[in-house]
Write a protein that holds these residues in place. Structure first.
Motif, PDB file in Angstrom:
ATOM      1  N   ARG A   1       0.359  -1.345   0.155  1.00 38.62           N
ATOM      2  CA  ARG A   1       0.057  -0.295   0.029  1.00 38.62           C
ATOM      3  C   ARG A   1       1.172   0.791  -0.486  1.00 38.62           C
ATOM      4  O   ARG A   1       2.062   1.203   0.965  1.00 38.62           O
ATOM      5  CB  ARG A   1      -1.050   0.015   1.499  1.00 38.62           C
ATOM      6  CG  ARG A   1      -1.654  -0.432   1.378  1.00 38.62           C
ATOM      7  CD  ARG A   1      -2.625  -0.694   2.649  1.00 38.62           C
ATOM      8  NE  ARG A   1      -3.308   0.074   2.507  1.00 38.62           N
ATOM      9  CZ  ARG A   1      -4.514   0.991   3.227  1.00 38.62           C
ATOM     10  NH1 ARG A   1      -4.779  -0.426   4.345  1.00 38.62           N
ATOM     11  NH2 ARG A   1      -5.720   1.616   2.895  1.00 38.62           N
ATOM     12  N   SER A   2       0.409   2.243  -0.865  1.00 40.55           N
ATOM     13  CA  SER A   2       0.885   3.422  -0.482  1.00 40.55           C
ATOM     14  C   SER A   2       1.008   4.220  -0.142  1.00 40.55           C
ATOM     15  O   SER A   2      -0.526   4.102   0.410  1.00 40.55           O
ATOM     16  CB  SER A   2       1.204   4.609  -2.398  1.00 40.55           C
ATOM     17  OG  SER A   2      -0.618   4.163  -2.360  1.00 40.55           O
ATOM     18  N   PRO A   3       1.317   4.981   0.766  1.00 40.33           N
ATOM     19  CA  PRO A   3       1.230   6.403   1.990  1.00 40.33           C
ATOM     20  C   PRO A   3      -0.054   7.465   1.067  1.00 40.33           C
ATOM     21  O   PRO A   3      -0.358   7.492   0.455  1.00 40.33           O
ATOM     22  CB  PRO A   3       1.717   7.250   1.904  1.00 40.33           C
ATOM     23  CG  PRO A   3       3.301   7.095   0.417  1.00 40.33           C
ATOM     24  CD  PRO A   3       3.111   5.932   0.231  1.00 40.33           C
ATOM     25  N   PRO A   4      -0.538   7.758   2.702  1.00 38.61           N
ATOM     26  CA  PRO A   4      -1.990   8.824   2.055  1.00 38.61           C
ATOM     27  C   PRO A   4      -1.325   9.357   1.555  1.00 38.61           C
ATOM     28  O   PRO A   4      -0.017  10.174   1.449  1.00 38.61           O
ATOM     29  CB  PRO A   4      -2.665   8.903   3.197  1.00 38.61           C
ATOM     30  CG  PRO A   4      -2.063   8.073   3.815  1.00 38.61           C
ATOM     31  CD  PRO A   4      -1.268   7.103   3.616  1.00 38.61           C
ATOM     32  N   ALA A   5      -2.632  10.736   0.766  1.00 33.58           N
ATOM     33  CA  ALA A   5      -1.832  11.849   0.406  1.00 33.58           C
ATOM     34  C   ALA A   5      -1.746  12.861   1.299  1.00 33.58           C
ATOM     35  O   ALA A   5      -1.993  12.919   2.903  1.00 33.58           O
ATOM     36  CB  ALA A   5      -3.018  12.553  -0.027  1.00 33.58           C
ATOM     37  N   ILE A   6      -0.570  14.519   0.958  1.00 32.81           N
ATOM     38  CA  ILE A   6      -0.014  14.231   2.269  1.00 32.81           C
ATOM     39  C   ILE A   6      -0.577  15.564   3.272  1.00 32.81           C
ATOM     40  O   ILE A   6      -0.030  15.601   4.253  1.00 32.81           O
ATOM     41  CB  ILE A   6       1.108  15.727   1.511  1.00 32.81           C
ATOM     42  CG1 ILE A   6       2.381  15.832   2.496  1.00 32.81           C
ATOM     43  CG2 ILE A   6       0.840  16.903   0.861  1.00 32.81           C
ATOM     44  CD1 ILE A   6       3.553  14.857   2.854  1.00 32.81           C
ATOM     45  N   ALA A   7      -1.431  16.200   2.509  1.00 27.44           N
ATOM     46  CA  ALA A   7      -2.849  16.565   3.326  1.00 27.44           C
ATOM     47  C   ALA A   7      -3.005  15.840   4.253  1.00 27.44           C
ATOM     48  O   ALA A   7      -3.687  16.392   5.648  1.00 27.44           O
ATOM     49  CB  ALA A   7      -3.930  17.405   2.001  1.00 27.44           C
ATOM     50  N   GLU A   8      -3.678  15.108   3.769  1.00 27.34           N
ATOM     51  CA  GLU A   8      -4.840  13.792   5.007  1.00 27.34           C
ATOM     52  C   GLU A   8      -3.145  13.153   6.149  1.00 27.34           C
ATOM     53  O   GLU A   8      -3.666  13.882   7.184  1.00 27.34           O
ATOM     54  CB  GLU A   8      -4.312  12.625   4.371  1.00 27.34           C
ATOM     55  CG  GLU A   8      -5.141  11.690   5.829  1.00 27.34           C
ATOM     56  CD  GLU A   8      -6.027  10.200   4.985  1.00 27.34           C
ATOM     57  OE1 GLU A   8      -5.777   9.140   5.638  1.00 27.34           O
ATOM     58  OE2 GLU A   8      -5.961  10.084   3.506  1.00 27.34           O
ATOM     59  N   LEU A   9      -1.916  12.903   6.129  1.00 26.06           N
ATOM     60  CA  LEU A   9      -0.778  12.917   6.836  1.00 26.06           C
ATOM     61  C   LEU A   9      -1.025  14.806   7.512  1.00 26.06           C
ATOM     62  O   LEU A   9      -0.528  14.178   9.289  1.00 26.06           O
ATOM     63  CB  LEU A   9       0.326  12.395   6.334  1.00 26.06           C
ATOM     64  CG  LEU A   9       0.043  11.128   5.377  1.00 26.06           C
ATOM     65  CD1 LEU A   9       1.300  10.860   4.423  1.00 26.06           C
ATOM     66  CD2 LEU A   9       0.152   9.824   6.461  1.00 26.06           C
ATOM     67  N   ALA A  10      -0.799  15.574   6.808  1.00 27.02           N
ATOM     68  CA  ALA A  10      -0.431  16.672   7.656  1.00 27.02           C
ATOM     69  C   ALA A  10      -1.534  16.585   9.205  1.00 27.02           C
ATOM     70  O   ALA A  10      -1.147  17.247  10.121  1.00 27.02           O
ATOM     71  CB  ALA A  10      -0.300  17.881   7.172  1.00 27.02           C
ATOM     72  N   ASP A  11      -2.740  16.643   8.056  1.00 28.29           N
ATOM     73  CA  ASP A  11      -3.791  16.804   9.454  1.00 28.29           C
ATOM     74  C   ASP A  11      -3.579  15.783  10.868  1.00 28.29           C
ATOM     75  O   ASP A  11      -3.592  16.351  11.398  1.00 28.29           O
ATOM     76  CB  ASP A  11      -5.166  16.335   8.917  1.00 28.29           C
ATOM     77  CG  ASP A  11      -5.371  17.282   7.804  1.00 28.29           C
ATOM     78  OD1 ASP A  11      -5.038  18.812   8.096  1.00 28.29           O
ATOM     79  OD2 ASP A  11      -6.380  16.991   6.914  1.00 28.29           O
ATOM     80  N   ASP A  12      -3.225  14.542  10.923  1.00 31.88           N
ATOM     81  CA  ASP A  12      -3.006  13.763  11.765  1.00 31.88           C
ATOM     82  C   ASP A  12      -1.979  13.747  12.358  1.00 31.88           C
ATOM     83  O   ASP A  12      -2.324  13.827  13.976  1.00 31.88           O
ATOM     84  CB  ASP A  12      -3.190  11.797  10.583  1.00 31.88           C
ATOM     85  CG  ASP A  12      -3.832  11.437  10.212  1.00 31.88           C
ATOM     86  OD1 ASP A  12      -5.525  12.041  10.575  1.00 31.88           O
ATOM     87  OD2 ASP A  12      -3.796  10.173   9.591  1.00 31.88           O
TER      88      ASP A  12
END
Length: 411
Positions: free
Chosen positions: A241-252
């Motif tokens: 699996r590839s990592p989620p979008a950078i915006a989603e990672l930043a929010d988390d």
């Protein structure tokens, strides 16, 4: 737009607002039988304005005194049925369903269990930096630095050195300004669409988002050195699996760091305030720490925590870092009388049920280790002339509690 169009639009909005107000004040509304101030029946704009003052918790306490237990909030009887495993879902201010209504929904809360690892390096660095101070030190400030560094280590595997270098980029000022804006939008989530168009209003939130984005990008580029939170958020444990979008990672990342650092550092400050204003409690806890952590026993060792019976969570009860908790969505049906069973478990600083704080165990380990380390290495006392009453005079509730004037400690 012509004058006629403006007139029609104004008439439509006025008629819509009038009909909404009439309905909300009418006896036909499902909540009409419950007592409460009229202005809260009409709109949430009033409560949102009250949040700016930081007095939400006192406002709710006053309403309970005037109207009784049911003022659109929860009493101990309802804790398990509302928040427990079979309870109600999150309210509209935190529900992802809001995006279906055209509102800007916050990212759903992460539900990930992380390894509760005490960061020995940061514990030792905090003790060292406090030892370097001369005369007195603002303990609350140093605990904020520790909390932010600790959560950045936990989430990103590093990236912050406030303990070593100080807050040169005003990280904490940005967090504390952003919390006020977030609290208003938490009360009026539909307003976010419009306020989001005003850069000066959402500047602290934009700065937080940019900071989170930069830390997430840096973490992705350097990869995993330890099994930090991003090891799992980036799917590094799942090769297919590839990592989620950078915006989603930043929010988390923002959620994890802000929620984890502010609550824990504030609670530890409150613990020392309680200890220093109650010398007998200070002496009992010091004796317990001396027993389990003699010379040569590292303060980061957690195996003794379960045997330390005097150390408890009284500071969380007296000064909860999240006084009002979060919303729950009431289903479209009435609960029959007797449907709720009395439950004494009103103490829930980390909430309860499936949506409780995912960092509860980590926070407890962190706070215990730091309090042990500080009391093992220092003898604290209040600064001469400092009035302990000031500490509890005017705390501000912006979902998280904003600090009143902090204790200065003579070392």
């Amino acid at each position: 737009m012509s004058l006629r169009d403006v007139s029609l639009l104004t008439s439509y909005l006025a008629a819509l607002a009038t009909s909404v107000v009439i309905y909300r004040l009418s006896p036909f509304r499902p909540l009409a039988s419950y007592p409460g101030p009229v202005w809260r029946r009409v709109s949430m704009i009033g409560p949102a304005a009250a949040t700016v003052s930081g007095n939400r918790d006192r406002m709710f306490a006053d309403m309970h005194k005037q109207y009784g237990d049911i003022v659109r909030t929860v009493d101990p009887t309802f804790v398990e049925p509302l928040l427990g495993a079979g309870g109600l879902p999150k309210g509209p201010s935190t529900s992802k369903e809001r995006s279906d209504e055209g509102y800007a929904a916050p990212h759903p809360p992460i539900q990930i269990t992380t390894e509760a690892i005490c960061r020995r390096r940061l514990t030792q660095l905090l003790v060292q930096r406090l030892g370097d101070q001369s005369g007195s030190a603002d303990l609350g400030l140093w605990l904020k630095y520790f909390g932010y560094d600790f959560m950045c280590d936990t989430a990103f595997g590093g990236g912050s050195e406030l303990l070593r270098n100080g807050d040169k980029n005003n990280v904490w000022a940005i967090i504390e300004e952003g919390i006020v804006v977030c609290t208003v939008l938490h009360t009026l989530p539909w307003l976010g669409i419009y306020l989001g168009k005003i850069p000066s209003v959402v500047k602290p939130m934009l700065l937080l988002q940019e900071n989170g984005r930069q830390m997430a990008k840096a973490r992705l580029e350097r990869g995993s050195k330890t099994r930090d939170l991003y090891h799992y958020l980036c799917n590094e444990d799942l090769s297919d699996r590839s990592p989620p979008a950078i915006a989603e990672l930043a929010d988390d990342g923002i959620l994890t760091v802000v929620a984890g650092s502010d609550t824990a550092s504030m609670t530890m400050t409150n613990v020392f305030y309680c200890l220093l204003t109650h010398p007998e409690a200070y002496a009992k806890l010091q004796a317990e720490i001396d027993k389990f952590y003699p010379a040569g026993e590292p303060a980061s060792e957690t195996k003794h925590h379960r045997d330390m019976h005097y150390y408890g969570n009284e500071a969380l009860r007296l000064y909860p870092p999240v006084p009002l908790g979060s919303q729950r969505r009431v289903p479209h049906r009435r609960h029959e009388d007797g449907g709720f069973v009395h439950n004494e478990a009103a103490f829930m600083p980390f909430s309860i049920g499936p949506m409780n704080c995912p960092g509860k165990d980590l926070a407890n380990l962190e706070m215990r280790a730091i309090i042990v380390a500080l009391m093992k290495n220092f003898n604290f006392r209040l600064l001469d002339g400092w009035d302990p009453a000031k500490f509890g005079e005017d705390p501000k509730d912006y979902f998280l509690v904003a600090r009143p004037e902090l204790i200065e400690i003579k070392l």
